[in-house]
Design a protein around this motif. Structure first.
Motif, PDB file in Angstrom:
ATOM      1  N   THR A   2       1.048  -1.025  -0.068  1.00  0.00           N
ATOM      2  CA  THR A   2      -0.030  -0.102  -0.072  1.00  0.00           C
ATOM      3  C   THR A   2       0.824   1.345   0.196  1.00  0.00           C
ATOM      4  O   THR A   2       1.708   1.045   0.390  1.00  0.00           O
ATOM      5  CB  THR A   2      -0.686  -0.086   1.430  1.00  0.00           C
ATOM      6  N   PRO A   3       0.412   2.716  -0.749  1.00  0.00           N
ATOM      7  CA  PRO A   3       1.410   3.606  -0.211  1.00  0.00           C
ATOM      8  C   PRO A   3       1.294   4.413   0.950  1.00  0.00           C
ATOM      9  O   PRO A   3       3.023   4.182   0.988  1.00  0.00           O
ATOM     10  CB  PRO A   3       0.236   5.004  -0.841  1.00  0.00           C
ATOM     11  N   GLU A   4       0.598   3.185   1.888  1.00  0.00           N
ATOM     12  CA  GLU A   4       0.995   4.198   3.011  1.00  0.00           C
ATOM     13  C   GLU A   4       1.746   3.385   4.120  1.00  0.00           C
ATOM     14  O   GLU A   4       2.647   3.415   4.374  1.00  0.00           O
ATOM     15  CB  GLU A   4      -0.605   3.821   4.501  1.00  0.00           C
ATOM     16  N   ALA A   5       2.145   1.792   3.493  1.00  0.00           N
ATOM     17  CA  ALA A   5       2.977   0.998   3.963  1.00  0.00           C
ATOM     18  C   ALA A   5       4.688   1.475   3.062  1.00  0.00           C
ATOM     19  O   ALA A   5       5.524   1.759   3.461  1.00  0.00           O
ATOM     20  CB  ALA A   5       3.226  -0.249   3.462  1.00  0.00           C
ATOM     21  N   GLU A   6       5.065   1.782   2.544  1.00  0.00           N
ATOM     22  CA  GLU A   6       5.949   2.804   1.525  1.00  0.00           C
ATOM     23  C   GLU A   6       6.572   4.296   2.274  1.00  0.00           C
ATOM     24  O   GLU A   6       7.299   4.567   2.823  1.00  0.00           O
ATOM     25  CB  GLU A   6       6.183   3.010  -0.137  1.00  0.00           C
ATOM     26  N   VAL A   7       5.405   4.681   2.653  1.00  0.00           N
ATOM     27  CA  VAL A   7       5.690   5.897   3.657  1.00  0.00           C
ATOM     28  C   VAL A   7       5.928   5.508   4.853  1.00  0.00           C
ATOM     29  O   VAL A   7       7.310   6.655   5.600  1.00  0.00           O
ATOM     30  CB  VAL A   7       3.540   6.771   3.919  1.00  0.00           C
ATOM     31  N   LEU A   8       5.550   5.238   5.475  1.00  0.00           N
ATOM     32  CA  LEU A   8       6.061   4.171   6.606  1.00  0.00           C
ATOM     33  C   LEU A   8       7.440   3.563   7.416  1.00  0.00           C
ATOM     34  O   LEU A   8       8.166   4.064   7.181  1.00  0.00           O
ATOM     35  CB  LEU A   8       5.403   3.411   7.540  1.00  0.00           C
TER      36      LEU A   8
END
Length: 97
Positions: free
Chosen positions: A65-71
């Motif tokens: 997910t994009p959120e996983a990459e941001v984290l």
């Protein structure tokens, strides 16, 4: 002052010594004078990237997910700051991810 790069540039290869001239070379985490806690964080961060690498088609490498990459990127920046804190003036820290 030597430069230490935090960058996932190969499976299991996440820390690099960058000379003024010539190619960067991988650094074994055990060769750095850092805490076990920070070493564990670096390994977990690297493992998270290694888990999404598509070795057959590197351009297809992607986080779920994009959120996983941001984290993951945020943790990388925190790790870089922790490296600077622990290594002090001995190294210049750079990131590439």
């Amino acid at each position: 002052m030597p430069r230490l790069r935090l960058a996932p540039e190969g499976i299991g290869l996440h820390l690099w010594l960058v000379p003024e001239r010539g190619a960067a070379r991988a650094v074994d985490i055990d060769d750095l004078d850092i805490s076990e806690e920070l070493a564990d964080r670096i390994e977990a961060w690297g493992d998270a990237f290694d888990a999404v690498v598509d070795e057959v088609e590197p351009s297809a490498t992607a986080f779920p997910t994009p959120e996983a990459e941001v984290l993951w990127r945020a943790e990388g920046q925190l790790i870089a700051a922790a490296l600077k804190d622990e290594l002090g003036e001995d190294f210049e820290i750079e990131t590439r991810f």
